[in-house]
Design an enzyme around this catalytic site. Structure first.
Site, PDB file in Angstrom:
ATOM      1  CB  SER A 146      39.698  44.215  38.850  1.00 33.94           C
ATOM      2  OG  SER A 146      39.632  45.049  37.722  1.00 33.94           O
TER       3      SER A 146
ATOM      4  CE1 TYR B  13      34.195  45.107  40.324  1.00 31.35           C
ATOM      5  CE2 TYR B  13      35.527  46.581  38.977  1.00 31.35           C
ATOM      6  CZ  TYR B  13      35.189  45.308  39.374  1.00 31.35           C
ATOM      7  OH  TYR B  13      35.858  44.235  38.834  1.00 31.35           O
TER       8      TYR B  13
ATOM      9  CE  LYS C 169      36.518  43.004  42.357  1.00 29.87           C
ATOM     10  NZ  LYS C 169      36.021  41.717  42.872  1.00 29.87           N
TER      11      LYS C 169
END
Ligand code: UD1
Length: 333
Positions: free
Chosen positions: A124, A149, A153
């Protein structure tokens, strides 16, 4: 190629499975359906005329993964399966770290057992963190994020990079998505989050469908041309096609390589709202409210590396994204 697609029943995963089937590949879906519906498999079959093999599997389950690898000659893995709600990850960090990291590590361990050496990772733009200037370029220091979150990544990118250093014949492509919106032209696949949506386009869809009263634009006083945040929205079908290009690259190269997948331009919240209204002839009620905590004023991709090395470029317009989003949302159950 035979490709294990984890999270293949989800929003981006399902569109990618359609593109894989239409390109003659054999996708094998592993999805625990924790945030996707089983009938997505039927809809993929309706669109493509082919029914992908589907396993309802939690990818933290090594024994289940071993059964899949024993039953199919997997050439590559595209790894979508992850929790992705930014706000929830702030409240439940252990849930996010446990699930997202464990899933990636288990997959890599089972791939190693079976000699599978190609991995495409769903990363992302959040890995660029809050301090890089935009447009974001891949060589920028991408080791930060603003939520658990996002940190998962960053960490999985690191794990893959270290693994490639240790295993010189392994190939990992890290795809840094910007803001995917839009839906399949059939109206059968799209973004359908459970509960009240957090992301902009699913929220707009619910307002347009009369299921939510109005959109709140989070902040009208940013230092941007119209005061609202700017993002690089890209059509999910363009994003899906990017995965096919990434697979080709992955199979032909070794080592870890990151690519931005975005259009290269910023669109503001108000521009997107206006585009949605004019593309669909719909009046969308909205008010401008306070800023949402954690939002960056603006960012978009420098998309030139993907164009040069993957031969990929986004082709759909903002109007296409708005029209297809509504075509899906108006029929969503
Ligand atoms: C977030 C995540 C990103 C993730 C993406 C899709 C960060 C920094 N970003 O992006 O990693 O891939 O979600 O899951 O963690 N907005 C409104 N009203 C709304 C909803 C949104 O005005 O009701 C605005 C937001 O302020 C933002 C823009 O719309 O400016 C886009 O928001 P959203 O769709 O949630 O995506 P991001 O926050 O950019």
């Amino acid at each position: 190629m035979t490709i294990l697609v984890t999270g293949g029943a989800g929003y981006i995963g399902s569109h990618t499975v359609v593109e894989l089937l239409q390109a003659g590949h054999t996708p094998i879906i592993a999805d625990d359906l924790s945030n996707a519906r089983a009938d997505v498999i039927d809809r993929i079959e309706t669109i493509t005329g082919q029914r992908p093999v589907f396993y309802q599997t939690d990818c933290k389950d090594a024994a289940a993964l071993r059964r899949i690898f024993s039953s199919h000659p997997i050439d590559a893995v595209i790894h979508f399966a992850a929790f992705k709600a930014v706000g929830e990850s702030v409240k439940l960090p252990l849930k996010y770290y446990r699930n997202n990291l464990d899933t990636a590590l288990t997959l890599l361990e089972v791939m190693e057992e079976f000699g599978c050496k190609n991995f495409v990772f769903s990363s992302s733009a959040t890995v660029y963190g809050p301090n890089n200037p935009y447009p974001y370029r891949e060589e920028m220091k991408a080791i930060e994020s603003s939520s658990p979150y996002g940190w998962t990544k960053v960490m999985i990118e690191r794990i893959l990079t270290d693994y490639c250093t240790a295993k010189p014949d392994f190939s990992a492509v890290l795809l840094r998505y910007f803001n995917p919106i839009g839906a399949h032209e059939s109206g059968l696949l799209g973004d359908e989050p459970n509960g009240i949506p957090n992301n902009l386009m699913p929220y707009i869809g619910r307002v347009a469908a009369g299921q939510l009263e109005k959109l709140t634009v989070f902040g009208g006083d940013y230092d941007t041309p119209d005061g609202t945040c700017q993002r690089d929205y890209l059509h999910v079908v363009d994003l899906a096609v990017g995965h096919l290009k990434a697979l080709q690259y992955c199979a032909a190269h070794k080592g870890a390589e990151a690519f931005n997948l975005g259009t290269g331009s910023g669109v503001s919240v108000l521009e997107l709202v206006n585009a949605f209204q004019s593309a669909n002839g719909i009046d969308l009620p909205y008010t401008v409210g306070p800023r949402r905590e954690g939002d960056l004023p603006a960012f978009w991709a420098d998309a030139s590396k993907a164009k040069t090395l993957l031969g990929w470029e986004a082709v759909h317009t903002v109007e296409d994204m708005c029209r297809s989003s509504w075509n899906f949302a108006k029929n969503a159950r």
